[in-house]
Design an enzyme around this catalytic site. Structure first.
Site, PDB file in Angstrom:
ATOM      1  N   ALA B 118      -1.726  85.795  11.669  1.00 60.94           N
ATOM      2  CA  ALA B 118      -2.186  85.098  10.465  1.00 60.94           C
ATOM      3  C   ALA B 118      -1.770  85.890   9.228  1.00 60.94           C
ATOM      4  CB  ALA B 118      -3.701  84.924  10.503  1.00 60.94           C
ATOM      5  N   GLY B 123      -2.875  80.659  -1.149  1.00 61.40           N
ATOM      6  CA  GLY B 123      -2.160  81.021  -2.365  1.00 61.40           C
ATOM      7  C   GLY B 123      -0.915  81.864  -2.156  1.00 61.40           C
ATOM      8  N   LEU B 342      23.260  56.562  15.530  1.00 59.07           N
ATOM      9  CA  LEU B 342      22.632  55.571  16.417  1.00 59.07           C
ATOM     10  C   LEU B 342      21.856  54.502  15.669  1.00 59.07           C
ATOM     11  CD1 LEU B 342      21.471  57.787  19.419  1.00 59.07           C
ATOM     12  CD2 LEU B 342      23.517  56.379  19.219  1.00 59.07           C
ATOM     13  N   GLU B 367       8.431  81.589   9.727  1.00 56.87           N
ATOM     14  CA  GLU B 367       9.059  82.917   9.866  1.00 56.87           C
ATOM     15  C   GLU B 367      10.176  83.135   8.845  1.00 56.87           C
ATOM     16  OE1 GLU B 367       9.399  84.864  13.523  1.00 56.87           O
ATOM     17  OE2 GLU B 367       8.011  83.524  14.518  1.00 56.87           O
TER      18      GLU B 367
END
Lengths: 364, 390
Positions: B118, B123, B342, B367
């Protein structure tokens, strides 16, 4: 197994070529471009490196070192980094010589390979490209019709490198068996070599068109003789080689843009410190790297004797697009200075666009 | 020697995983449409498939090093489905962070847990030095206060590595990471996010209110704030050099699925993809498809490059960012392009192509966004510090 490991020898060769390109090619590339004229001394200097002869069999005068498309790709990136035009001129004979070595009959090898094992530069070229907007290398308009003594060639070629001096041309044509190549001597009856072409880039590379008006060749002049040759493999090798040269040109632009952007100050800081420029240069680097790995993949498949048609297709189409984009961005980083001929970037941009339309000019 | 061909053993692993991935794919739509259900760790139909460790048996030095093969393994799994992965690998980004920055004792103690990571707060995202969550030492306990969002696998994880600052005025140097186990009083999982894609993957929001954890839960156990460096921050950021190629590979697996799906349907329509010819002999569709394929290969090779360097013990900071930036953009373009080729079949929820288009979008964000990767690459090229280019 997947590996990016160069052999010690490959690293050595690459480093030596890097030094050679910086010392012998980079300083003279611009002058050749301005004069649309090769430096014969440089050509001789490159020939001395033995880039063609060392990989030809000993029986025919070569040094008999194993052919390595990977090593050749490394060499071409470095030489083209120095100057693409000189690199192409120097190595164009390999497209002819390697084709004979790989696909030729014993008789063809005996007759032609020794030409490339002498002390001085010998020119012979692969003639693959044709004029006209619908050209497709796999479906040439040049045809080879059967004839009692062999074949009759009709058609037109263009952008044939070293055409001003090549002793022989290997002409790609459609025969009844499919795609074939034929050895045509410079003085063949019915062969007309045009005045030197004037091109956008690679201006010092002497290219010309060939007009083939019922040129008769013997059956034994078909590459590979009676059994013909695998032109797809030959073209895959050529595309990989061209793509390797494009990577070299792209890398040159990245390495030129980096110090320039650090030096050039605007609004109180180096333009490299602004994301608008920094991200552009980052993208130049990303695409140069990505192109190189595609080249390595194709070269590796060729080296292992695998079908490299698809990977060489990707290497060439991707590297051509990105080499152009990278040199284009290089100009933008330099701004007006990128547009003037005092800096080499505009030349690389023209060379990139020109390299992208070539076929069969080089070999790995 | 340079080589990009898979060995027999490599192929065995990838084909084995792809066979299982096809089972997972049967559930892909269900867990996409039922966002708040968790896919099981193991699917009944896949019970008898060989495990990854069984597939990896008997490897030799003639096979692809595990650093690179790992990228192919990830891609083979997401080729089936991003979220429904059977025998889900234990561990998340938090486990990688623990391995990178924990003491041997900490690694030993917690490696059995599935750990989320985490960092992001309401913010602050790309600039983690702005972390507001605080950690205050009170006796032998840290007291944590703050909010975290976008915590991947945050619901199902057993615990979390959380970034908090000891001193906001110290900037990056003041940031430390802590391990908090689920069930700790004051630690609440507030909700699961509703997302564009990777819907079956749980993305949680956390609140920490006077949450007390033992003093030894500070990862790396370095309590002091260094004056002249960013402290352990750099070590934690190193985690990303290992994980970024993996994230890039996640996207490539899905892009390959999209290309395979498109190729199959073109073939059904009588369109074969030919290679070796120029653009003049090819239809616009064939040329478009070939370009997307080349793009996919190019991106994949940059991933292998970064992973290979890591396996060789060489620095790969720039290469990890190159592959993340390249693949993050490529997989978007590939899935967008396949839909264009397609048409109606591409946008229909009867097929998975529209889902792959949504799922890959995250790989250019989490990441480190593509922009952050370019910043890192440019700093490398220009030899700039963070202060010189930001």
């Amino acid at each position: 197994m997947i590996s990016f490991k160069l052999t010690d020898e490959q690293e050595m060769v690459r480093d030596a070529m890097r030094d050679f390109a910086a010392e012998a090619l980079r300083p003279i590339g611009r002058k050749c471009d301005e004069e649309s004229k090769l430096s014969e001394a440089t050509l001789a200097q490159i020939w001395e490196l033995g880039l063609v002869s060392t990989q030809l069999p000993e029986d025919f005068g070569g040094a008999g070192e194993p052919r390595s498309p990977i090593t050749q790709a490394l060499v071409l990136e470095e030489l083209a980094w120095g100057d693409a035009t000189l690199a192409l001129a120097a190595v164009a004979p390999a497209a002819f010589a390697f084709a004979i070595a790989d696909h030729g009959t014993d008789e063809q090898k005996r007759q032609y390979l020794p030409l490339f094992c002498g002390a001085s530069y010998h020119a012979a070229s692969l003639a693959a490209i044709e004029p006209g907007p619908t050209f497709d290398v796999l479906r040439p308009n040049t045809v080879a019709e059967p004839h009692p003594r062999g074949f009759v060639l009709c058609g037109a070629k263009c952008l044939v490198p070293m055409a001003d001096r090549a002793s022989h041309f290997l002409v790609v044509a459609q025969s009844r068996d499919g795609l074939d190549a034929f050895i045509v001597p410079r003085d063949a009856k019915g062969l007309q070599i045009s005045e030197p072409e004037k091109n956008l880039g690679l201006r010092a590379l002497p290219t010309a068109g060939l007009a083939l008006d019922r040129v008769e060749v013997a059956a034994s002049d078909r590459l590979g003789g009676e059994s013909g040759s695998d032109l797809r493999r030959l073209l895959a090798g050529s595309r990989t080689a061209l793509a390797a040269a494009m990577v070299g040109v792209a890398r040159a632009a990245v390495e030129y843009a980096v110090p320039y952007a650090k030096d050039r100050v605007a609004f109180g800081q180096a333009i490299a410190q602004k994301q608008g420029i920094a991200f552009k240069v980052a993208d130049m680097h990303i695409e140069t790297e990505a192109s190189r790995w595609l080249v390595w993949k194709a070269a590796c498949q060729l080296e292992l004797g695998l079908d490299a048609t698809r990977s060489a297709h990707f290497a060439r189409s991707y590297a051509a697009e990105q080499c152009l984009a990278v040199t284009d961005a290089g100009i933008q980083v330099l701004g007006g200075h990128g547009f003037v001929r005092e800096h080499p970037v505009e030349m690389w941009y023209r060379n990139a666009r020109t390299l992208g339309v070539l076929e069969g000019t080089l070999a790995v | 020697m340079i080589n990009f061909e898979l060995s027999e053993n490599d192929r065995k692993v990838i084909e084995g995983l792809r066979a299982q991935a096809l089972v997972a794919r049967q559930y892909a739509r269900y867990y996409d449409e039922n966002e708040h259900e968790f896919p099981p760790d193991e699917l009944e139909e896949a019970k008898n498939f060989p495990s990854l460790s069984e597939l990896l048996e008997g490897r030799t030095d003639q096979d692809t090093p595990i650093s690179v093969l790992g990228m192919l393994i990830v891609a083979a799994q997401t080729w089936g489905d991003y979220s429904v992965r059977m025998r889900r690998e234990r561990g998340g980004l938090g486990n990688a962070a623990l391995r990178a920055a924990g003491t041997p004792e900490q690694i030993e103690k917690w490696q059995g847990l599935i750990l989320a990571m985490a960092i992001t707060e309401p913010g602050c995202g790309s600039d983690p030095s702005m972390v507001q969550m605080s950690a205050v030492l009170d006796g032998d306990e840290w007291v944590l206060n703050g909010e975290k969002i976008f915590v991947t696998t945050g619901c199902r994880a057993d615990g979390v590595i959380v970034w908090a600052t000891l001193d906001k005025s110290a900037g990056r140097a003041g940031i430390k990471s802590f391990l908090v186990e689920k069930g700790t009083p004051g630690f609440v999982v507030t909700h699961k996010e509703k997302k564009l894609g990777i819907r079956a993957d749980d993305t949680a929001a956390y609140v920490f209110k006077d949450c007390r954890i033992p003093r030894e839960n500070l990862i790396g156990l370095q309590e002091e704030i260094p004056k002249h460096s960013s402290g352990g921050f750099r070590n934690v950021m190193k985690t990303f050099n290992m994980t970024r190629p993996g994230v890039a590979a996640i996207g490539i697996g899905m892009a390959e699925a999209a290309l395979d799906f498109t190729r199959d349907h073109l073939r059904d329509a009588g369109i074969e993809i030919e290679y070796g010819g120029g653009i003049h002999g090819a239809s616009a569709v064939v040329e478009r498809f070939r370009r997307l394929e080349a793009l996919c290969e190019a991106a994949q090779l940059t991933i292998w490059r970064a992973a290979w360097l890591s396996g060789e013990g060489q620095p790969n900071n720039m290469e990890a960012s190159v592959c993340k930036a390249k693949a993050g953009a490529a997989v978007r373009e590939i899935t967008q392009g396949c839909i264009e080729i397609l048409g109606p079949m591409g946008v229909s929820r009867d097929h998975l192509l529209e889902k792959w288009f949504r799922d890959v979008r995250i790989t250019d964000i989490y990441e480190g966004t593509g922009e952050i990767q370019r910043m890192i690459i440019a700093r490398g090229l220009f030899d700039y510090t963070r202060a010189e280019l930001n």
